[in-house]
Design a protein around this motif. Structure first.
Motif, PDB file in Angstrom:
ATOM      1  N   ALA A 125       0.372  10.838   6.933  1.00 55.17           N
ATOM      2  CA  ALA A 125      -0.077  10.019   7.147  1.00 55.17           C
ATOM      3  C   ALA A 125       0.877   8.601   7.025  1.00 55.17           C
ATOM      4  O   ALA A 125       1.081   6.998   7.970  1.00 55.17           O
ATOM      5  CB  ALA A 125      -1.501   9.025   6.222  1.00 55.17           C
ATOM      6  N   ASP A 126       1.911   8.774   6.060  1.00 51.67           N
ATOM      7  CA  ASP A 126       3.103   7.992   5.148  1.00 51.67           C
ATOM      8  C   ASP A 126       3.893   7.672   7.018  1.00 51.67           C
ATOM      9  O   ASP A 126       4.305   7.042   7.233  1.00 51.67           O
ATOM     10  CB  ASP A 126       3.573   8.308   4.401  1.00 51.67           C
ATOM     11  CG  ASP A 126       4.836   7.218   4.432  1.00 51.67           C
ATOM     12  OD1 ASP A 126       5.102   6.032   4.623  1.00 51.67           O
ATOM     13  OD2 ASP A 126       6.160   7.722   3.760  1.00 51.67           O
ATOM     14  N   HIS A 127       4.478   8.299   7.219  1.00 48.15           N
ATOM     15  CA  HIS A 127       4.729   9.055   7.851  1.00 48.15           C
ATOM     16  C   HIS A 127       4.567   8.071   9.843  1.00 48.15           C
ATOM     17  O   HIS A 127       4.821   8.011  10.463  1.00 48.15           O
ATOM     18  CB  HIS A 127       5.328  10.434   9.167  1.00 48.15           C
ATOM     19  CG  HIS A 127       5.880  10.636   9.980  1.00 48.15           C
ATOM     20  ND1 HIS A 127       7.499  10.050  10.685  1.00 48.15           N
ATOM     21  CD2 HIS A 127       5.612  11.134  11.655  1.00 48.15           C
ATOM     22  CE1 HIS A 127       7.759  10.615  11.347  1.00 48.15           C
ATOM     23  NE2 HIS A 127       6.886  11.010  12.428  1.00 48.15           N
ATOM     24  N   GLU A 128       3.464   8.494  10.164  1.00 51.19           N
ATOM     25  CA  GLU A 128       2.800   8.072  11.012  1.00 51.19           C
ATOM     26  C   GLU A 128       2.037   6.250  11.029  1.00 51.19           C
ATOM     27  O   GLU A 128       2.375   5.392  12.207  1.00 51.19           O
ATOM     28  CB  GLU A 128       0.939   8.372  11.356  1.00 51.19           C
ATOM     29  CG  GLU A 128       0.318   7.506  12.722  1.00 51.19           C
ATOM     30  CD  GLU A 128      -1.333   8.348  12.500  1.00 51.19           C
ATOM     31  OE1 GLU A 128      -2.212   7.356  12.604  1.00 51.19           O
ATOM     32  OE2 GLU A 128      -0.948   9.381  12.707  1.00 51.19           O
TER      33      GLU A 128
ATOM     34  N   TYR B 266       1.467  -1.300  -0.159  1.00 51.06           N
ATOM     35  CA  TYR B 266       0.161  -0.173  -0.075  1.00 51.06           C
ATOM     36  C   TYR B 266       0.910   1.050  -0.036  1.00 51.06           C
ATOM     37  O   TYR B 266       0.665   2.020  -0.638  1.00 51.06           O
ATOM     38  CB  TYR B 266      -0.623   0.638   1.583  1.00 51.06           C
ATOM     39  CG  TYR B 266      -1.532   1.270   1.669  1.00 51.06           C
ATOM     40  CD1 TYR B 266      -2.413   1.866   1.037  1.00 51.06           C
ATOM     41  CD2 TYR B 266      -0.859   2.228   2.866  1.00 51.06           C
ATOM     42  CE1 TYR B 266      -2.835   3.370   1.388  1.00 51.06           C
ATOM     43  CE2 TYR B 266      -1.574   3.195   3.097  1.00 51.06           C
ATOM     44  CZ  TYR B 266      -2.252   3.860   2.504  1.00 51.06           C
ATOM     45  OH  TYR B 266      -3.639   5.340   2.985  1.00 51.06           O
ATOM     46  N   MET B 267       1.902   1.230   0.836  1.00 53.83           N
ATOM     47  CA  MET B 267       2.460   2.601   0.735  1.00 53.83           C
ATOM     48  C   MET B 267       3.335   2.647  -0.190  1.00 53.83           C
ATOM     49  O   MET B 267       3.394   3.781  -0.578  1.00 53.83           O
ATOM     50  CB  MET B 267       3.372   2.678   2.025  1.00 53.83           C
ATOM     51  CG  MET B 267       2.974   2.275   3.896  1.00 53.83           C
ATOM     52  SD  MET B 267       4.073   1.968   4.845  1.00 53.83           S
ATOM     53  CE  MET B 267       5.066   3.228   5.274  1.00 53.83           C
TER      54      MET B 267
ATOM     55  N   ARG C 228      -8.506   3.210  10.612  1.00 47.74           N
ATOM     56  CA  ARG C 228      -8.615   1.867  10.506  1.00 47.74           C
ATOM     57  C   ARG C 228      -8.050   1.629   9.589  1.00 47.74           C
ATOM     58  O   ARG C 228      -7.500   0.480  10.204  1.00 47.74           O
ATOM     59  CB  ARG C 228     -10.050   2.345   8.932  1.00 47.74           C
ATOM     60  CG  ARG C 228     -11.426   3.106   9.335  1.00 47.74           C
ATOM     61  CD  ARG C 228     -12.408   2.007  10.720  1.00 47.74           C
ATOM     62  NE  ARG C 228     -12.165  -0.048   9.905  1.00 47.74           N
ATOM     63  CZ  ARG C 228     -12.760  -0.143   8.946  1.00 47.74           C
ATOM     64  NH1 ARG C 228     -14.258   0.524   8.820  1.00 47.74           N
ATOM     65  NH2 ARG C 228     -13.390  -1.505   8.313  1.00 47.74           N
ATOM     66  N   LEU C 229      -6.977   2.003   9.074  1.00 43.52           N
ATOM     67  CA  LEU C 229      -5.359   1.132   7.911  1.00 43.52           C
ATOM     68  C   LEU C 229      -4.646   0.374   9.014  1.00 43.52           C
ATOM     69  O   LEU C 229      -4.117  -0.528   9.255  1.00 43.52           O
ATOM     70  CB  LEU C 229      -5.021   2.312   6.834  1.00 43.52           C
ATOM     71  CG  LEU C 229      -5.957   1.650   5.533  1.00 43.52           C
ATOM     72  CD1 LEU C 229      -5.070   2.725   4.590  1.00 43.52           C
ATOM     73  CD2 LEU C 229      -5.661   0.275   4.929  1.00 43.52           C
ATOM     74  N   VAL C 230      -4.799   2.492  10.421  1.00 37.30           N
ATOM     75  CA  VAL C 230      -3.952   1.931  11.245  1.00 37.30           C
ATOM     76  C   VAL C 230      -3.989   0.964  12.256  1.00 37.30           C
ATOM     77  O   VAL C 230      -3.601   0.120  12.978  1.00 37.30           O
ATOM     78  CB  VAL C 230      -3.102   2.886  12.074  1.00 37.30           C
ATOM     79  CG1 VAL C 230      -2.458   3.051  13.020  1.00 37.30           C
ATOM     80  CG2 VAL C 230      -2.700   4.499  11.621  1.00 37.30           C
TER      81      VAL C 230
END
Length: 302
Positions: free
Chosen positions: A269-272, A100-101, A135-137
């Motif tokens: 979001a990428d960083h998190e 995903y990333m 939700r993804l996290v």
């Protein structure tokens, strides 16, 4: 022995043999289909569940009973390695999130959306960009628990039989739910008993590797909330990293969950996601360290 076996499996999680493990998973689901046809009961009922889970577990018990119970016995080591490689090394819980990333960094948002749905297991319709990311996290952490920490806990505590039982039980429930069948409440209660101690220990570990003061406060608050779903419990524990504590008895607290959270497909979001992945591996390192200490101070358990 347990420490060495666990370390070996973690080191070789990405070897080509993982395809064989996935093949065994498919064969197991075919066995569940056959049991359903023979018994005439739908998936999710007690009888198909028992017939699918107990025979492999009892067979492993019989095999271990024939292996001499001596430290570092070669036959016992081989059995432990094979069983744990299946239950613990069967798939990489980071696969979908990594794909995903990579996809969204390359601007392939259609592929990224596909990988996101593989994690969410449902449609994204109606989700805001912030809720999509949250939700993804939450699903990333739930996958890490289900694929890794759950069986790791039971293997360290009770050995390969308990680890195999935990993995096959979760797999049987996943398959029944994928067929749209309602799982018997007693089966869900049993699975909850398997998950509860492992989830609470993982929650405590996340508290220690995140913000210990807030994390332990949240951990104590949710410790005895038996009906709190595992994914929700772990997510509530995770967001203490963002300086928030979830109160009340509600299973979700959107105002808290979405506090200071970035939007889907953003650099923040990428960083998190990277930070969450780092927390998962830190938690795993704590468990590895605890198992190493148990080798030294409690050799009888190994």
């Amino acid at each position: 022995m347990k420490f060495v076996v666990m370390l070996a499996v973690l080191l070789f999680r990405r070897v080509p043999g993982i395809r064989l493990i996935q093949y065994l998973d498919r064969r197991y689901t075919r066995l569940l289909v056959l049991i359903e046809r023979i018994t005439g009961y739908r998936a999710g009922r007690v009888l198909p569940y028992l017939l699918g889970v107990l025979p492999p577990v009892l067979l492993l018990c019989a095999l271990l009973a024939r292996v001499p119970d001596t430290p570092w016995n070669l036959a016992a080591l081989v059995v432990h390695l094979l069983v744990v490689f299946y239950v613990l090394g069967r798939r990489d819980e980071m696969t979908w999130i990594e794909r995903y990333m990579i996809a969204w960094r390359q601007g392939d948002y259609e592929a990224a959306r596909h990988y996101a749905l593989e994690l969410l297991d449902d449609d994204e319709t109606g989700l805001t960009p912030v809720s999509m990311h949250c939700r993804l996290v939450a699903r990333l952490l739930a996958h890490a628990f289900d694929r890794l920490f759950l069986v790791l806990f039971w293997y360290l505590l009770l050995g390969p039989v308990a680890a195999l039982l935990a993995r096959l039980s979760a797999l049987a429930i996943e398959w029944a739910q994928a067929q749209g069948q309602t799982v018997n409440p007693w089966i869900m209660r049993f699975q909850g008993l398997l998950e509860w101690p492992a989830a609470r220990l993982l929650g405590l570990t996340l508290a220690l590797v995140g913000r210990p003061v807030l994390g332990i406060r949240q951990w104590l608050m949710d410790l005895l909330r038996w009906r709190l779903p595992t994914e929700v419990y772990l997510n509530r524990q995770l967001i203490t990293r963002f300086g928030a504590v979830s109160g009340g008895d509600a299973s979700t607290d959107e105002a808290t969950v979405y506090c200071q959270r970035p939007e889907h497909f953003s650099a923040e979001a990428d960083h998190e996601l990277g930070c969450v992945r780092e927390m998962v591996w830190r938690a795993l390192a704590v468990w590895v360290a605890l198992s190493a200490l148990s080798v030294i101070f409690f050799p009888a358990l190994n």
